[in-house]
Design a protein around this motif. Structure first.
Motif, PDB file in Angstrom:
ATOM      1  N   VAL A 191     -32.736  29.052   3.874  1.00 38.59           N
ATOM      2  CA  VAL A 191     -31.313  29.177   4.245  1.00 38.59           C
ATOM      3  C   VAL A 191     -30.825  27.863   4.871  1.00 38.59           C
ATOM      4  N   LYS A 192     -31.635  27.300   5.771  1.00 40.85           N
ATOM      5  CA  LYS A 192     -31.223  26.051   6.434  1.00 40.85           C
ATOM      6  C   LYS A 192     -31.019  24.934   5.405  1.00 40.85           C
ATOM      7  N   ASN A 193     -31.966  24.821   4.461  1.00 45.06           N
ATOM      8  CA  ASN A 193     -31.843  23.779   3.435  1.00 45.06           C
ATOM      9  C   ASN A 193     -30.624  24.026   2.550  1.00 45.06           C
ATOM     10  N   ALA A 194     -30.371  25.308   2.210  1.00 48.03           N
ATOM     11  CA  ALA A 194     -29.226  25.633   1.340  1.00 48.03           C
ATOM     12  C   ALA A 194     -27.910  25.300   2.055  1.00 48.03           C
ATOM     13  N   LEU A 195     -27.830  25.593   3.354  1.00 47.49           N
ATOM     14  CA  LEU A 195     -26.603  25.260   4.107  1.00 47.49           C
ATOM     15  C   LEU A 195     -26.356  23.748   4.039  1.00 47.49           C
ATOM     16  N   ALA A 196     -27.417  22.964   4.247  1.00 44.94           N
ATOM     17  CA  ALA A 196     -27.275  21.502   4.220  1.00 44.94           C
ATOM     18  C   ALA A 196     -26.883  21.041   2.819  1.00 44.94           C
ATOM     19  N   ASP A 197     -27.566  21.583   1.790  1.00 51.79           N
ATOM     20  CA  ASP A 197     -27.281  21.172   0.405  1.00 51.79           C
ATOM     21  C   ASP A 197     -25.845  21.500   0.018  1.00 51.79           C
ATOM     22  N   GLN A 198     -25.337  22.642   0.511  1.00 55.02           N
ATOM     23  CA  GLN A 198     -23.996  23.078   0.111  1.00 55.02           C
ATOM     24  C   GLN A 198     -22.918  22.601   1.084  1.00 55.02           C
ATOM     25  N   GLY A 199     -23.297  21.689   1.986  1.00 54.40           N
ATOM     26  CA  GLY A 199     -22.306  21.055   2.880  1.00 54.40           C
ATOM     27  C   GLY A 199     -21.701  22.022   3.885  1.00 54.40           C
ATOM     28  N   ILE A 200     -22.426  23.087   4.228  1.00 52.93           N
ATOM     29  CA  ILE A 200     -21.914  24.054   5.213  1.00 52.93           C
ATOM     30  C   ILE A 200     -22.437  23.622   6.582  1.00 52.93           C
ATOM     31  N   THR A 201     -21.498  23.287   7.471  1.00 51.94           N
ATOM     32  CA  THR A 201     -21.873  22.691   8.768  1.00 51.94           C
ATOM     33  C   THR A 201     -21.154  23.400   9.913  1.00 51.94           C
ATOM     34  N   GLY A 202     -21.520  22.990  11.111  1.00 51.96           N
ATOM     35  CA  GLY A 202     -20.751  23.372  12.282  1.00 51.96           C
ATOM     36  C   GLY A 202     -19.543  22.462  12.408  1.00 51.96           C
ATOM     37  N   GLU A 203     -18.894  22.504  13.584  1.00 53.06           N
ATOM     38  CA  GLU A 203     -17.703  21.685  13.825  1.00 53.06           C
ATOM     39  C   GLU A 203     -18.037  20.193  13.644  1.00 53.06           C
ATOM     40  N   ASN A 204     -17.078  19.422  13.142  1.00 55.64           N
ATOM     41  CA  ASN A 204     -17.233  17.963  12.972  1.00 55.64           C
ATOM     42  C   ASN A 204     -18.455  17.592  12.150  1.00 55.64           C
ATOM     43  N   GLY A 205     -18.808  18.431  11.189  1.00 57.93           N
ATOM     44  CA  GLY A 205     -19.925  18.119  10.292  1.00 57.93           C
ATOM     45  C   GLY A 205     -21.289  18.215  10.940  1.00 57.93           C
ATOM     46  N   MET A 206     -21.361  18.823  12.128  1.00 50.34           N
ATOM     47  CA  MET A 206     -22.670  18.906  12.796  1.00 50.34           C
ATOM     48  C   MET A 206     -23.594  19.865  12.040  1.00 50.34           C
ATOM     49  N   GLU A 207     -24.850  19.440  11.939  1.00 50.39           N
ATOM     50  CA  GLU A 207     -25.842  20.225  11.192  1.00 50.39           C
ATOM     51  C   GLU A 207     -26.069  21.599  11.843  1.00 50.39           C
ATOM     52  N   ILE A 208     -26.142  22.632  11.004  1.00 54.89           N
ATOM     53  CA  ILE A 208     -26.564  23.953  11.514  1.00 54.89           C
ATOM     54  C   ILE A 208     -28.087  23.938  11.461  1.00 54.89           C
TER      55      ILE A 208
END
Ligand code: PYC
Length: 318
Positions: A191-208
């Protein structure tokens, strides 16, 4: 760059370790705790690795530097870190810091303000040895965001800030129990890798960088929910994770499922429990307070022999 020796005190909070460096910390250039955390990352990453990584540490180790604060309203500052980098916030670590400060004779029961890289938090040492931490303002940024996860399909979760960025998943993926830790680690890592791959982030592009999976508690008389939390560096939190509990409390607040002061009992994967509550700021934001117990388990002086090839730790493979 190296130094002669450092002194550390170890504790665990609901099973999750915290190793606080209490002496021998190099000069971090002054300024705010956020500025010193940047300096620490750029110039003294060897110290993070020496404390958190093998042979002195292991992948689940969370370390902290006990520092003076430039803020007159704060007792001290702290920079937390783990096997791969600094952490924005760590609440199980702050609970551990509370018992360490008491052990050092620096605090007695009552409220104490602590300076961190993402804001000031309030630690309360209770007469019975428990420690509560009133966290930074926390909130849910987005509800039920869908992410396509290779081998698992669509997974939906909330994105919330509890001092770190979390993706909170309810009753999807492997069962949330200690028999499924390797499956849960594989699922939450995907899930973490998929969020990063699909550009899904926290505020200001911060990594989830924290993924939290929830299931029913083992014993509903002891907890309201049970979680598994994947931390950055891919170790799982042995405790219910204080920032993860804060993110959960923020979601419950946004859903109007928790009134001010009402207690939420969050169990972690080994069934230790944090008690949490919220103080609403507005309809979406709140100050979560998380309460737990920590125990001191050791004190040590670390040596850095110049001819020891692993004096600065073995870089984590993750
Ligand atoms: O308790 O907030 C926490 C935490 C963060 C990472 C590991 N534990």
């Amino acid at each position: 760059m190296s130094i002669a020796t450092i002194k550390v005190i170890d504790s665990h909070t609901g099973g999750e370790p915290t190793r606080i460096v209490v002496a021998g910390i190099p000069d971090l250039g002054g300024g705010s705790i956020a500025e010193q955390a940047n300096f620490f990352r750029e110039h003294h990453d060897w110290l993070r690795s020496a404390v958190a990584n093998e042979p002195r540490g292991h992948d689940a180790m969370v370390g902290g530097l006990l520092l003076p604060s430039s803020r007159p309203d704060c007792l001290c500052g702290v920079i937390f870190f783990n096997n791969i980098s600094t952490l924005h916030m760590c609440i199980h670590g702050t609970i551990g810091l509370g018992v360490i400060l008491a052990h050092l004779g620096k605090i007695s029961p009552g409220e104490h303000r602590i300076d961190t890289s993402v804001g000031v938090i309030t630690l309360t040492l209770h007469d019975d040895g428990k420690v509560s931490v009133a966290n930074v303002p926390s909130y849910r940024m987005a509800r039920q965001v869908a992410v396509q996860v290779p081998n698992y399909g669509e997974v939906k979760g909330d994105i919330a800030w509890g001092g770190n960025w979390f993706f909170l998943i309810n009753e999807q993926g492997p069962p949330v129990d200690s028999q499924h830790i390797s499956e849960l680690t594989a699922f939450t890592t995907a899930v973490k890798n998929a969020l990063a791959d699909q550009g899904i982030t926290g505020e200001n592009g911060m990594e989830i960088d924290h993924i939290e999976s929830f299931g029913p508690p083992a014993d509903a008389s002891l907890a309201d929910s049970k979680n598994f939390v994947l931390c950055p560096g891919n170790a799982y939190d042995r405790s219910p994770c204080g920032t993860g509990t804060s993110a959960k409390l923020a979601c419950l607040h946004a859903d109007k499922k928790l009134t001010a002061g009402q207690v939420w009992r969050q169990a972690g994967i080994i069934n230790s429990v944090f008690e949490g509550s919220v103080e609403p700021i507005d309809e979406t934001k709140c100050i979560p307070t998380v309460c737990g117990r920590a125990w001191i388990i050791g004190e040590a002086t670390y040596h850095f022999s110049p001819d020891d090839p692993f004096r600065h730790g073995i870089a984590s493979a993750t």
